[in-house]
Design a protein around this motif. Structure first.
Motif, PDB file in Angstrom:
ATOM      1  N   ALA A 112       0.860  -1.181   0.000  1.00  0.00           N
ATOM      2  CA  ALA A 112       0.000   0.000   0.000  1.00  0.00           C
ATOM      3  C   ALA A 112       0.895   1.230   0.000  1.00  0.00           C
ATOM      4  O   ALA A 112       1.723   1.395   0.901  1.00  0.00           O
ATOM      5  CB  ALA A 112      -0.904   0.008   1.225  1.00  0.00           C
ATOM      6  N   ILE A 113       0.779   2.050  -1.027  1.00  0.00           N
ATOM      7  CA  ILE A 113       1.463   3.347  -1.025  1.00  0.00           C
ATOM      8  C   ILE A 113       0.490   4.335  -0.404  1.00  0.00           C
ATOM      9  O   ILE A 113      -0.548   4.641  -0.976  1.00  0.00           O
ATOM     10  CB  ILE A 113       1.896   3.765  -2.438  1.00  0.00           C
ATOM     11  N   MET A 114       0.838   4.824   0.777  1.00  0.00           N
ATOM     12  CA  MET A 114      -0.142   5.405   1.680  1.00  0.00           C
ATOM     13  C   MET A 114       0.257   6.802   2.135  1.00  0.00           C
ATOM     14  O   MET A 114       1.399   7.039   2.517  1.00  0.00           O
ATOM     15  CB  MET A 114      -0.256   4.484   2.907  1.00  0.00           C
ATOM     16  N   ASP A 115      -0.713   7.713   2.077  1.00  0.00           N
ATOM     17  CA  ASP A 115      -0.518   9.063   2.589  1.00  0.00           C
ATOM     18  C   ASP A 115      -1.584   9.353   3.641  1.00  0.00           C
ATOM     19  O   ASP A 115      -2.559   8.612   3.794  1.00  0.00           O
ATOM     20  CB  ASP A 115      -0.586  10.085   1.447  1.00  0.00           C
TER      21      ASP A 115
ATOM     22  N   SER B  95      -5.296  14.240   4.416  1.00  0.00           N
ATOM     23  CA  SER B  95      -5.164  15.606   3.895  1.00  0.00           C
ATOM     24  C   SER B  95      -4.105  15.686   2.808  1.00  0.00           C
ATOM     25  O   SER B  95      -4.278  16.364   1.793  1.00  0.00           O
ATOM     26  CB  SER B  95      -4.831  16.575   5.032  1.00  0.00           C
ATOM     27  N   GLY B  96      -2.973  14.982   2.978  1.00  0.00           N
ATOM     28  CA  GLY B  96      -1.925  14.996   1.973  1.00  0.00           C
ATOM     29  C   GLY B  96      -2.295  14.250   0.714  1.00  0.00           C
ATOM     30  O   GLY B  96      -1.864  14.601  -0.389  1.00  0.00           O
ATOM     31  N   TYR B  97      -3.128  13.207   0.860  1.00  0.00           N
ATOM     32  CA  TYR B  97      -3.500  12.380  -0.280  1.00  0.00           C
ATOM     33  C   TYR B  97      -4.290  13.150  -1.327  1.00  0.00           C
ATOM     34  O   TYR B  97      -4.258  12.813  -2.515  1.00  0.00           O
ATOM     35  CB  TYR B  97      -4.308  11.184   0.222  1.00  0.00           C
TER      36      TYR B  97
ATOM     37  N   ASP C 122      -5.160   6.292   1.297  1.00  0.00           N
ATOM     38  CA  ASP C 122      -4.817   7.080   2.471  1.00  0.00           C
ATOM     39  C   ASP C 122      -4.989   6.211   3.705  1.00  0.00           C
ATOM     40  O   ASP C 122      -5.471   5.070   3.628  1.00  0.00           O
ATOM     41  CB  ASP C 122      -5.634   8.372   2.545  1.00  0.00           C
ATOM     42  N   THR C 123      -4.593   6.714   4.843  1.00  0.00           N
ATOM     43  CA  THR C 123      -4.588   5.900   6.063  1.00  0.00           C
ATOM     44  C   THR C 123      -5.992   5.522   6.514  1.00  0.00           C
ATOM     45  O   THR C 123      -6.157   4.548   7.259  1.00  0.00           O
ATOM     46  CB  THR C 123      -3.856   6.643   7.190  1.00  0.00           C
ATOM     47  N   ASP C 124      -7.009   6.245   6.072  1.00  0.00           N
ATOM     48  CA  ASP C 124      -8.378   5.895   6.448  1.00  0.00           C
ATOM     49  C   ASP C 124      -8.835   4.578   5.823  1.00  0.00           C
ATOM     50  O   ASP C 124      -9.847   4.003   6.246  1.00  0.00           O
ATOM     51  CB  ASP C 124      -9.353   7.012   6.040  1.00  0.00           C
ATOM     52  N   ALA C 125      -8.117   4.097   4.800  1.00  0.00           N
ATOM     53  CA  ALA C 125      -8.496   2.850   4.138  1.00  0.00           C
ATOM     54  C   ALA C 125      -8.010   1.613   4.882  1.00  0.00           C
ATOM     55  O   ALA C 125      -8.345   0.490   4.499  1.00  0.00           O
ATOM     56  CB  ALA C 125      -7.945   2.837   2.709  1.00  0.00           C
ATOM     57  N   VAL C 126      -7.206   1.797   5.945  1.00  0.00           N
ATOM     58  CA  VAL C 126      -6.587   0.671   6.643  1.00  0.00           C
ATOM     59  C   VAL C 126      -7.597  -0.006   7.568  1.00  0.00           C
ATOM     60  O   VAL C 126      -8.310   0.661   8.328  1.00  0.00           O
ATOM     61  CB  VAL C 126      -5.363   1.146   7.446  1.00  0.00           C
TER      62      VAL C 126
ATOM     63  N   THR D 181       1.404  14.459  13.649  1.00  0.00           N
ATOM     64  CA  THR D 181       1.368  15.159  14.939  1.00  0.00           C
ATOM     65  C   THR D 181       0.740  16.540  14.817  1.00  0.00           C
ATOM     66  O   THR D 181       1.016  17.427  15.622  1.00  0.00           O
ATOM     67  CB  THR D 181       2.797  15.288  15.511  1.00  0.00           C
ATOM     68  N   ALA D 182      -0.138  16.716  13.828  1.00  0.00           N
ATOM     69  CA  ALA D 182      -0.741  18.034  13.602  1.00  0.00           C
ATOM     70  C   ALA D 182      -1.653  18.449  14.753  1.00  0.00           C
ATOM     71  O   ALA D 182      -1.788  19.635  15.056  1.00  0.00           O
ATOM     72  CB  ALA D 182      -1.515  18.039  12.287  1.00  0.00           C
ATOM     73  N   ASP D 183      -2.316  17.494  15.394  1.00  0.00           N
ATOM     74  CA  ASP D 183      -3.196  17.793  16.521  1.00  0.00           C
ATOM     75  C   ASP D 183      -3.367  16.506  17.323  1.00  0.00           C
ATOM     76  O   ASP D 183      -2.853  15.435  16.962  1.00  0.00           O
ATOM     77  CB  ASP D 183      -4.548  18.336  16.046  1.00  0.00           C
ATOM     78  N   ALA D 184      -4.112  16.614  18.439  1.00  0.00           N
ATOM     79  CA  ALA D 184      -4.255  15.464  19.338  1.00  0.00           C
ATOM     80  C   ALA D 184      -4.933  14.290  18.648  1.00  0.00           C
ATOM     81  O   ALA D 184      -4.553  13.126  18.854  1.00  0.00           O
ATOM     82  CB  ALA D 184      -5.037  15.882  20.588  1.00  0.00           C
ATOM     83  N   ALA D 185      -5.954  14.565  17.824  1.00  0.00           N
ATOM     84  CA  ALA D 185      -6.641  13.484  17.129  1.00  0.00           C
ATOM     85  C   ALA D 185      -5.703  12.776  16.148  1.00  0.00           C
ATOM     86  O   ALA D 185      -5.751  11.543  16.018  1.00  0.00           O
ATOM     87  CB  ALA D 185      -7.860  14.034  16.398  1.00  0.00           C
ATOM     88  N   SER D 186      -4.865  13.535  15.451  1.00  0.00           N
ATOM     89  CA  SER D 186      -3.910  12.929  14.523  1.00  0.00           C
ATOM     90  C   SER D 186      -2.910  12.049  15.262  1.00  0.00           C
ATOM     91  O   SER D 186      -2.554  10.954  14.781  1.00  0.00           O
ATOM     92  CB  SER D 186      -3.179  14.021  13.745  1.00  0.00           C
ATOM     93  N   ILE D 187      -2.442  12.516  16.409  1.00  0.00           N
ATOM     94  CA  ILE D 187      -1.486  11.715  17.183  1.00  0.00           C
ATOM     95  C   ILE D 187      -2.111  10.391  17.608  1.00  0.00           C
ATOM     96  O   ILE D 187      -1.490   9.327  17.491  1.00  0.00           O
ATOM     97  CB  ILE D 187      -0.988  12.515  18.404  1.00  0.00           C
ATOM     98  N   ARG D 188      -3.355  10.445  18.099  1.00  0.00           N
ATOM     99  CA  ARG D 188      -4.021   9.202  18.511  1.00  0.00           C
ATOM    100  C   ARG D 188      -4.167   8.238  17.335  1.00  0.00           C
ATOM    101  O   ARG D 188      -3.911   7.037  17.457  1.00  0.00           O
ATOM    102  CB  ARG D 188      -5.390   9.512  19.116  1.00  0.00           C
ATOM    103  N   ARG D 189      -4.582   8.761  16.196  1.00  0.00           N
ATOM    104  CA  ARG D 189      -4.744   7.918  15.017  1.00  0.00           C
ATOM    105  C   ARG D 189      -3.397   7.351  14.572  1.00  0.00           C
ATOM    106  O   ARG D 189      -3.293   6.169  14.194  1.00  0.00           O
ATOM    107  CB  ARG D 189      -5.390   8.717  13.882  1.00  0.00           C
TER     108      ARG D 189
END
Length: 456
Positions: A195-198, A201-203, A228-232, A259-267
Protein backbone atom coordinates in the motif's frame (compact mmCIF):
# COMPACT_ATOMS: atom_id res chain seq x y z
CA UNK A 1 37.30 19.06 -19.65
CA UNK A 2 34.94 22.02 -19.35
CA UNK A 3 34.31 24.23 -22.37
CA UNK A 4 32.95 27.72 -21.74
CA UNK A 5 30.38 29.26 -24.08
CA UNK A 6 28.23 32.38 -23.88
CA UNK A 7 25.31 30.05 -23.16
CA UNK A 8 27.04 28.31 -20.26
CA UNK A 9 29.75 25.74 -19.67
CA UNK A 10 29.89 22.35 -21.35
CA UNK A 11 30.84 20.03 -18.47
CA UNK A 12 32.46 17.17 -20.37
CA UNK A 13 33.35 15.90 -23.87
CA UNK A 14 30.27 13.67 -23.89
CA UNK A 15 27.97 16.68 -23.63
CA UNK A 16 30.04 18.51 -26.23
CA UNK A 17 29.61 15.64 -28.67
CA UNK A 18 25.87 15.56 -28.04
CA UNK A 19 25.48 19.28 -28.71
CA UNK A 20 27.35 18.86 -31.99
CA UNK A 21 25.22 15.87 -33.04
CA UNK A 22 21.95 15.81 -34.94
CA UNK A 23 20.14 15.14 -31.66
CA UNK A 24 21.64 18.15 -29.92
CA UNK A 25 20.89 20.75 -32.59
CA UNK A 26 17.18 20.98 -31.71
CA UNK A 27 15.02 20.55 -28.62
CA UNK A 28 14.31 16.97 -27.54
CA UNK A 29 10.78 16.42 -26.23
CA UNK A 30 9.25 13.26 -24.74
CA UNK A 31 6.92 11.69 -27.29
CA UNK A 32 5.19 8.37 -27.78
CA UNK A 33 2.22 6.95 -29.68
CA UNK A 34 0.97 5.64 -26.30
CA UNK A 35 -0.93 8.55 -24.68
CA UNK A 36 -1.19 6.73 -21.34
CA UNK A 37 2.60 6.64 -20.97
CA UNK A 38 2.95 10.30 -21.84
CA UNK A 39 0.14 11.20 -19.46
CA UNK A 40 1.88 9.36 -16.61
CA UNK A 41 5.08 11.35 -17.17
CA UNK A 42 3.19 14.63 -17.41
CA UNK A 43 1.32 13.83 -14.20
CA UNK A 44 4.46 12.88 -12.31
CA UNK A 45 6.89 15.49 -13.62
CA UNK A 46 4.44 18.20 -14.70
CA UNK A 47 4.25 19.42 -18.28
CA UNK A 48 7.54 21.32 -18.37
CA UNK A 49 10.67 19.59 -19.65
CA UNK A 50 14.27 20.54 -20.28
CA UNK A 51 15.10 20.68 -23.97
CA UNK A 52 17.81 18.04 -23.81
CA UNK A 53 19.01 15.25 -21.54
CA UNK A 54 22.06 15.74 -19.35
CA UNK A 55 25.07 13.42 -19.33
CA UNK A 56 27.29 11.94 -16.66
CA UNK A 57 30.57 10.12 -17.04
CA UNK A 58 31.07 6.77 -15.34
CA UNK A 59 33.78 8.28 -13.15
CA UNK A 60 31.54 11.14 -12.00
CA UNK A 61 28.69 8.75 -11.19
CA UNK A 62 31.00 6.45 -9.19
CA UNK A 63 32.40 9.38 -7.21
CA UNK A 64 28.91 10.67 -6.51
CA UNK A 65 27.78 7.24 -5.28
CA UNK A 66 30.75 7.11 -2.91
CA UNK A 67 30.07 10.62 -1.59
CA UNK A 68 26.33 10.02 -1.09
CA UNK A 69 26.98 6.80 0.80
CA UNK A 70 29.58 8.49 2.97
CA UNK A 71 27.22 11.35 3.76
CA UNK A 72 24.33 9.01 4.59
CA UNK A 73 26.63 7.00 6.86
CA UNK A 74 27.58 10.18 8.72
CA UNK A 75 23.96 11.29 9.14
CA UNK A 76 22.93 7.88 10.48
CA UNK A 77 25.90 7.86 12.87
CA UNK A 78 24.96 11.13 14.62
CA UNK A 79 23.01 9.63 17.56
CA UNK A 80 25.98 7.41 18.46
CA UNK A 81 28.65 9.93 17.49
CA UNK A 82 27.26 12.90 19.45
CA UNK A 83 24.60 11.64 21.87
CA UNK A 84 25.94 8.38 23.26
CA UNK A 85 23.33 6.42 21.34
CA UNK A 86 20.42 8.37 22.87
CA UNK A 87 17.99 8.69 19.95
CA UNK A 88 15.60 10.85 22.00
CA UNK A 89 18.40 13.36 22.67
CA UNK A 90 19.18 13.45 18.96
CA UNK A 91 15.50 13.98 18.14
CA UNK A 92 15.39 16.97 20.51
CA UNK A 93 18.57 18.40 19.00
CA UNK A 94 17.12 18.35 15.47
CA UNK A 95 14.03 20.21 16.68
CA UNK A 96 11.40 17.52 17.13
CA UNK A 97 8.73 18.31 19.68
CA UNK A 98 8.35 15.73 22.50
CA UNK A 99 5.24 14.18 20.93
CA UNK A 100 7.01 13.95 17.57
CA UNK A 101 10.05 12.25 19.11
CA UNK A 102 7.82 9.75 20.96
CA UNK A 103 6.01 8.88 17.75
CA UNK A 104 9.16 8.67 15.61
CA UNK A 105 10.75 6.32 18.15
CA UNK A 106 7.57 4.50 19.15
CA UNK A 107 8.61 1.20 17.59
CA UNK A 108 11.93 0.10 19.12
CA UNK A 109 14.42 -1.72 16.97
CA UNK A 110 13.42 -0.06 13.69
CA UNK A 111 16.36 1.36 11.81
CA UNK A 112 16.24 4.27 9.34
CA UNK A 113 15.98 3.16 5.73
CA UNK A 114 18.71 3.84 3.18
CA UNK A 115 16.40 5.57 0.73
CA UNK A 116 17.00 9.21 -0.10
CA UNK A 117 17.38 11.94 -2.67
CA UNK A 118 20.23 14.40 -2.35
CA UNK A 119 19.64 17.85 -3.83
CA UNK A 120 22.87 19.04 -5.42
CA UNK A 121 24.36 21.88 -7.41
CA UNK A 122 27.37 21.46 -9.68
CA UNK A 123 29.60 24.52 -9.26
CA UNK A 124 31.93 23.70 -12.17
CA UNK A 125 34.43 21.77 -10.06
CA UNK A 126 32.13 19.22 -8.50
CA UNK A 127 28.83 18.51 -6.81
CA UNK A 128 27.86 20.28 -3.59
CA UNK A 129 25.14 18.95 -1.31
CA UNK A 130 22.30 21.37 -0.47
CA UNK A 131 20.11 18.95 1.49
CA UNK A 132 19.49 15.21 1.80
CA UNK A 133 15.85 14.13 1.74
CA UNK A 134 15.83 10.82 3.61
CA UNK A 135 12.37 9.46 3.09
CA UNK A 136 10.29 7.17 0.88
CA UNK A 137 8.05 10.09 -0.19
CA UNK A 138 10.39 11.37 -2.87
CA UNK A 139 9.54 13.30 -6.00
CA UNK A 140 11.11 12.27 -9.29
CA UNK A 141 11.12 8.48 -8.86
CA UNK A 142 9.35 8.25 -12.21
CA UNK A 143 12.20 9.94 -14.11
CA UNK A 144 13.47 6.79 -15.92
CA UNK A 145 10.21 6.79 -17.88
CA UNK A 146 11.32 10.15 -19.30
CA UNK A 147 14.64 8.56 -20.33
CA UNK A 148 12.70 5.84 -22.16
CA UNK A 149 10.47 8.31 -23.95
CA UNK A 150 13.46 10.37 -25.12
CA UNK A 151 15.01 7.20 -26.54
CA UNK A 152 12.01 6.85 -28.83
CA UNK A 153 13.43 9.82 -30.76
CA UNK A 154 15.64 8.25 -33.47
CA UNK A 155 18.42 10.88 -33.23
CA UNK A 156 18.66 10.60 -29.45
CA UNK A 157 18.57 6.80 -29.63
CA UNK A 158 21.35 6.80 -32.25
CA UNK A 159 23.57 9.03 -30.10
CA UNK A 160 22.94 6.91 -26.99
CA UNK A 161 23.78 3.72 -28.89
CA UNK A 162 26.95 5.17 -30.40
CA UNK A 163 28.17 6.37 -27.00
CA UNK A 164 27.06 3.28 -25.07
CA UNK A 165 24.78 5.30 -22.78
CA UNK A 166 22.38 3.90 -20.21
CA UNK A 167 20.60 5.09 -17.08
CA UNK A 168 19.95 3.58 -13.66
CA UNK A 169 16.45 2.17 -13.32
CA UNK A 170 15.36 4.07 -10.22
CA UNK A 171 12.02 2.31 -9.86
CA UNK A 172 13.55 -1.09 -10.60
CA UNK A 173 16.08 -0.59 -7.80
CA UNK A 174 13.29 0.62 -5.52
CA UNK A 175 11.17 -2.42 -6.38
CA UNK A 176 14.05 -4.74 -5.47
CA UNK A 177 14.48 -2.87 -2.17
CA UNK A 178 10.75 -3.23 -1.43
CA UNK A 179 10.87 -6.99 -2.10
CA UNK A 180 13.91 -7.43 0.17
CA UNK A 181 12.29 -5.42 2.97
CA UNK A 182 9.08 -7.45 2.78
CA UNK A 183 11.00 -10.73 2.66
CA UNK A 184 13.21 -9.75 5.60
CA UNK A 185 10.01 -9.19 7.59
CA UNK A 186 8.73 -12.61 6.51
CA UNK A 187 5.82 -11.04 4.70
CA UNK A 188 6.00 -12.17 1.07
CA UNK A 189 7.69 -14.01 -1.71
CA UNK A 190 8.87 -12.30 -4.88
CA UNK A 191 5.56 -10.53 -5.59
CA UNK A 192 4.45 -8.54 -2.55
CA UNK A 193 1.23 -6.51 -2.35
CA UNK A 194 2.00 -3.09 -0.94
CA UNK A 195 0.00 0.00 0.00
CA UNK A 196 1.46 3.35 -1.03
CA UNK A 197 -0.14 5.40 1.68
CA UNK A 198 -0.52 9.06 2.59
CA UNK A 199 -2.38 10.92 5.31
CA UNK A 200 -5.93 11.88 4.20
CA UNK A 201 -5.16 15.61 3.90
CA UNK A 202 -1.92 15.00 1.97
CA UNK A 203 -3.50 12.38 -0.28
CA UNK A 204 -5.69 15.04 -1.87
CA UNK A 205 -2.51 16.40 -3.50
CA UNK A 206 -0.30 13.33 -3.84
CA UNK A 207 -2.88 10.85 -5.20
CA UNK A 208 -2.01 11.42 -8.92
CA UNK A 209 1.70 10.91 -8.28
CA UNK A 210 1.06 7.88 -6.07
CA UNK A 211 -1.15 6.28 -8.73
CA UNK A 212 1.62 6.83 -11.28
CA UNK A 213 4.20 5.11 -9.06
CA UNK A 214 1.76 2.22 -8.53
CA UNK A 215 1.36 1.78 -12.29
CA UNK A 216 5.10 1.94 -12.94
CA UNK A 217 5.85 -0.68 -10.23
CA UNK A 218 3.51 -3.23 -11.83
CA UNK A 219 6.03 -4.45 -14.47
CA UNK A 220 8.38 -5.39 -11.59
CA UNK A 221 5.83 -7.80 -10.14
CA UNK A 222 4.65 -5.51 -7.34
CA UNK A 223 0.95 -4.95 -6.82
CA UNK A 224 0.85 -1.44 -5.39
CA UNK A 225 -2.41 -0.01 -4.07
CA UNK A 226 -2.81 3.79 -3.71
CA UNK A 227 -4.64 4.81 -0.55
CA UNK A 228 -4.82 7.08 2.47
CA UNK A 229 -4.59 5.90 6.06
CA UNK A 230 -8.38 5.90 6.45
CA UNK A 231 -8.50 2.85 4.14
CA UNK A 232 -6.59 0.67 6.64
CA UNK A 233 -8.39 -2.14 8.43
CA UNK A 234 -6.98 -4.78 10.79
CA UNK A 235 -8.55 -8.20 10.40
CA UNK A 236 -7.38 -11.53 11.82
CA UNK A 237 -3.83 -10.32 12.31
CA UNK A 238 -3.48 -8.79 8.86
CA UNK A 239 -3.46 -5.21 7.60
CA UNK A 240 -6.17 -4.92 4.95
CA UNK A 241 -6.60 -2.31 2.22
CA UNK A 242 -9.40 -2.58 -0.34
CA UNK A 243 -10.43 -5.92 1.13
CA UNK A 244 -7.07 -7.65 0.64
CA UNK A 245 -4.01 -7.97 2.90
CA UNK A 246 -0.87 -5.92 2.29
CA UNK A 247 2.70 -7.04 2.96
CA UNK A 248 4.32 -3.60 3.29
CA UNK A 249 3.28 0.01 3.77
CA UNK A 250 5.17 2.46 1.58
CA UNK A 251 5.01 5.71 3.52
CA UNK A 252 4.11 9.06 1.99
CA UNK A 253 2.72 10.54 5.22
CA UNK A 254 5.03 12.81 7.21
CA UNK A 255 5.79 13.21 10.89
CA UNK A 256 4.30 16.70 10.74
CA UNK A 257 0.98 15.31 9.50
CA UNK A 258 0.94 12.60 12.16
CA UNK A 259 1.37 15.16 14.94
CA UNK A 260 -0.74 18.03 13.60
CA UNK A 261 -3.20 17.79 16.52
CA UNK A 262 -4.26 15.46 19.34
CA UNK A 263 -6.64 13.48 17.13
CA UNK A 264 -3.91 12.93 14.52
CA UNK A 265 -1.49 11.72 17.18
CA UNK A 266 -4.02 9.20 18.51
CA UNK A 267 -4.74 7.92 15.02
CA UNK A 268 -1.02 7.70 14.21
CA UNK A 269 -0.34 5.71 17.38
CA UNK A 270 -3.15 3.30 16.49
CA UNK A 271 -1.81 2.85 12.96
CA UNK A 272 1.82 2.30 13.91
CA UNK A 273 0.83 -0.14 16.65
CA UNK A 274 -1.39 -2.05 14.20
CA UNK A 275 1.45 -2.27 11.66
CA UNK A 276 3.74 -3.61 14.41
CA UNK A 277 1.19 -6.15 15.69
CA UNK A 278 0.64 -7.48 12.18
CA UNK A 279 4.34 -7.53 11.33
CA UNK A 280 3.90 -5.19 8.37
CA UNK A 281 7.05 -3.12 7.76
CA UNK A 282 6.80 0.60 7.01
CA UNK A 283 9.17 1.87 4.34
CA UNK A 284 10.69 4.13 5.31
CA UNK A 285 10.20 4.11 9.11
CA UNK A 286 9.04 7.43 10.55
CA UNK A 287 12.29 7.82 12.48
CA UNK A 288 14.20 8.19 9.18
CA UNK A 289 12.96 11.77 8.91
CA UNK A 290 15.11 12.82 11.89
CA UNK A 291 18.25 12.18 9.90
CA UNK A 292 17.00 14.11 6.85
CA UNK A 293 16.38 17.24 8.90
CA UNK A 294 18.64 20.13 7.84
CA UNK A 295 19.75 20.57 11.45
CA UNK A 296 21.33 17.13 11.17
CA UNK A 297 23.40 18.40 8.22
CA UNK A 298 24.42 21.42 10.29
CA UNK A 299 25.71 19.13 13.05
CA UNK A 300 28.29 17.76 10.60
CA UNK A 301 29.99 21.17 10.62
CA UNK A 302 29.97 21.61 14.40
CA UNK A 303 33.39 21.41 16.04
CA UNK A 304 32.25 18.62 18.42
CA UNK A 305 31.46 16.50 15.35
CA UNK A 306 34.57 17.53 13.44
CA UNK A 307 36.66 16.21 16.33
CA UNK A 308 35.29 12.69 15.71
CA UNK A 309 36.20 12.49 12.01
CA UNK A 310 38.91 10.46 10.42
CA UNK A 311 40.72 11.96 7.43
CA UNK A 312 38.30 10.66 4.79
CA UNK A 313 35.24 11.88 6.70
CA UNK A 314 36.74 15.34 7.17
CA UNK A 315 37.60 15.56 3.47
CA UNK A 316 34.07 14.53 2.50
CA UNK A 317 32.38 17.18 4.66
CA UNK A 318 34.72 19.98 3.62
CA UNK A 319 34.57 19.12 -0.09
CA UNK A 320 30.96 18.00 -0.52
CA UNK A 321 28.86 19.84 2.09
CA UNK A 322 28.86 23.65 2.03
CA UNK A 323 29.44 25.25 5.45
CA UNK A 324 26.12 24.84 7.27
CA UNK A 325 25.09 25.91 10.77
CA UNK A 326 21.92 26.09 12.82
CA UNK A 327 21.02 29.75 13.24
CA UNK A 328 21.09 30.46 16.96
CA UNK A 329 22.72 33.03 19.27
CA UNK A 330 26.34 32.36 20.12
CA UNK A 331 29.52 31.37 18.37
CA UNK A 332 30.21 29.06 15.48
CA UNK A 333 33.23 27.56 13.80
CA UNK A 334 33.82 29.38 10.49
CA UNK A 335 36.89 28.52 8.43
CA UNK A 336 38.54 27.06 11.53
CA UNK A 337 37.92 30.09 13.74
CA UNK A 338 35.32 30.73 16.45
CA UNK A 339 33.21 33.76 15.59
CA UNK A 340 29.90 35.33 16.55
CA UNK A 341 27.46 33.57 14.23
CA UNK A 342 24.90 36.33 13.80
CA UNK A 343 27.57 38.98 13.14
CA UNK A 344 29.20 36.67 10.59
CA UNK A 345 25.85 36.21 8.82
CA UNK A 346 25.18 39.97 8.74
CA UNK A 347 28.65 40.71 7.31
CA UNK A 348 28.49 37.96 4.68
CA UNK A 349 24.99 38.46 3.26
CA UNK A 350 26.03 37.89 -0.37
CA UNK A 351 27.64 34.53 0.45
CA UNK A 352 24.86 32.94 2.51
CA UNK A 353 21.39 31.44 2.21
CA UNK A 354 18.82 31.00 5.00
CA UNK A 355 16.57 27.91 5.04
CA UNK A 356 13.88 26.49 7.33
CA UNK A 357 15.10 23.28 8.97
CA UNK A 358 11.98 21.40 7.88
CA UNK A 359 11.19 23.26 4.63
CA UNK A 360 10.38 21.51 1.36
CA UNK A 361 10.61 22.63 -2.26
CA UNK A 362 12.59 25.76 -1.44
CA UNK A 363 9.72 27.22 0.59
CA UNK A 364 10.96 29.89 2.97
CA UNK A 365 14.48 29.96 1.49
CA UNK A 366 16.08 33.43 1.38
CA UNK A 367 19.28 34.19 -0.55
CA UNK A 368 21.20 37.01 1.07
CA UNK A 369 22.28 38.41 -2.29
CA UNK A 370 18.61 38.82 -3.31
CA UNK A 371 17.59 41.14 -0.45
CA UNK A 372 18.87 44.41 1.01
CA UNK A 373 21.05 44.70 4.09
CA UNK A 374 18.04 45.82 6.12
CA UNK A 375 15.83 42.98 4.86
CA UNK A 376 18.56 40.42 5.53
CA UNK A 377 19.16 41.63 9.07
CA UNK A 378 15.44 41.60 9.83
CA UNK A 379 15.05 38.12 8.33
CA UNK A 380 17.92 36.79 10.44
CA UNK A 381 16.44 38.33 13.57
CA UNK A 382 13.10 36.66 12.91
CA UNK A 383 14.76 33.32 12.19
CA UNK A 384 16.66 33.35 15.50
CA UNK A 385 13.45 32.21 17.18
CA UNK A 386 14.42 28.74 15.95
CA UNK A 387 14.01 26.24 13.16
CA UNK A 388 16.42 27.68 10.58
CA UNK A 389 19.86 26.91 9.24
CA UNK A 390 22.26 29.19 7.41
CA UNK A 391 24.40 27.76 4.62
CA UNK A 392 27.22 28.87 2.36
CA UNK A 393 25.72 29.91 -0.96
CA UNK A 394 26.61 27.56 -3.83
CA UNK A 395 26.41 29.11 -7.29
CA UNK A 396 25.63 26.45 -9.89
CA UNK A 397 27.46 26.69 -13.18
CA UNK A 398 25.10 27.45 -16.10
CA UNK A 399 24.93 24.88 -18.88
CA UNK A 400 23.74 25.32 -22.50
CA UNK A 401 20.29 24.07 -23.52
CA UNK A 402 18.58 24.55 -26.91
CA UNK A 403 16.01 27.32 -26.87
CA UNK A 404 12.56 25.68 -27.18
CA UNK A 405 11.67 27.75 -30.27
CA UNK A 406 14.92 28.70 -32.02
CA UNK A 407 17.21 25.88 -30.95
CA UNK A 408 19.90 28.42 -30.06
CA UNK A 409 21.93 27.50 -26.95
CA UNK A 410 20.79 29.37 -23.84
CA UNK A 411 22.16 29.17 -20.27
CA UNK A 412 20.20 27.16 -17.71
CA UNK A 413 21.11 26.01 -14.20
CA UNK A 414 20.22 22.66 -12.70
CA UNK A 415 19.22 21.20 -9.36
CA UNK A 416 20.28 17.54 -9.35
CA UNK A 417 18.10 15.19 -7.29
CA UNK A 418 20.40 12.18 -6.96
CA UNK A 419 18.81 9.00 -5.58
CA UNK A 420 20.45 6.51 -3.25
CA UNK A 421 18.61 3.22 -2.67
CA UNK A 422 20.39 0.84 -0.36
CA UNK A 423 24.00 1.59 -1.20
CA UNK A 424 23.36 2.00 -4.92
CA UNK A 425 23.34 5.28 -6.81
CA UNK A 426 19.94 5.12 -8.48
CA UNK A 427 20.12 7.93 -11.04
CA UNK A 428 19.07 11.56 -10.91
CA UNK A 429 16.00 13.70 -11.35
CA UNK A 430 16.76 17.15 -12.75
CA UNK A 431 14.98 20.46 -12.25
CA UNK A 432 16.18 23.48 -14.20
CA UNK A 433 15.50 27.17 -14.77
CA UNK A 434 16.98 29.85 -17.04
CA UNK A 435 20.09 31.28 -15.43
CA UNK A 436 18.56 34.75 -15.08
CA UNK A 437 15.77 33.56 -12.74
CA UNK A 438 17.24 30.63 -10.87
CA UNK A 439 17.72 31.81 -7.30
CA UNK A 440 15.67 28.85 -6.01
CA UNK A 441 15.18 25.95 -8.43
CA UNK A 442 11.96 24.17 -7.52
CA UNK A 443 8.62 23.16 -9.01
CA UNK A 444 7.09 25.95 -6.95
CA UNK A 445 9.15 28.33 -9.10
CA UNK A 446 8.04 26.61 -12.34
CA UNK A 447 11.20 24.57 -12.85
CA UNK A 448 11.43 22.19 -15.82
CA UNK A 449 12.10 18.46 -15.37
CA UNK A 450 14.87 16.50 -17.00
CA UNK A 451 16.80 13.24 -16.93
CA UNK A 452 20.39 11.99 -17.05
CA UNK A 453 22.11 9.45 -19.30
CA UNK A 454 25.24 7.82 -17.97
CA UNK A 455 28.29 6.49 -19.75
CA UNK A 456 28.75 2.77 -19.08
Amino acid sequence: MTTATTAGAVRDPLTERYLASAAGRRPAWPATPDPARLDRVHTALEDRFLTRPVFQTAEEAARLAQDLNGMMDLLFSLPDRLFGGDAHAFATAVGLRPEQARLALRLPGQQPARIGRADLYHDGSGFRLLEFNLSSALGGLETPELNRLLLEDPATAAFAAAEGLAFPDTLGLLAAHIVRTAQDAGRAGDTPRIAIMDWPSGYLETAPSIRTVCALLAPYGIEAVPCDTDAVREEAGRIMVDGSPVDLVYRYFTLGELTADAASIRRAEELLDAFARCGVPVLSPVRTSMHGNKRALAMLWEDRCQETYDGAERDLVERFLPWTHELRPGTALVHGEETDLLAHCVRNRHRLVLKPSHGLGGSGTVLGRSVSDQEWTATLAGALAGGHIVQELVTPQPEPFPHPETGEPTPWVLNWGAFLIGRQYAGAFLRGLPADRADVISYGNQAHAGCVFQAA
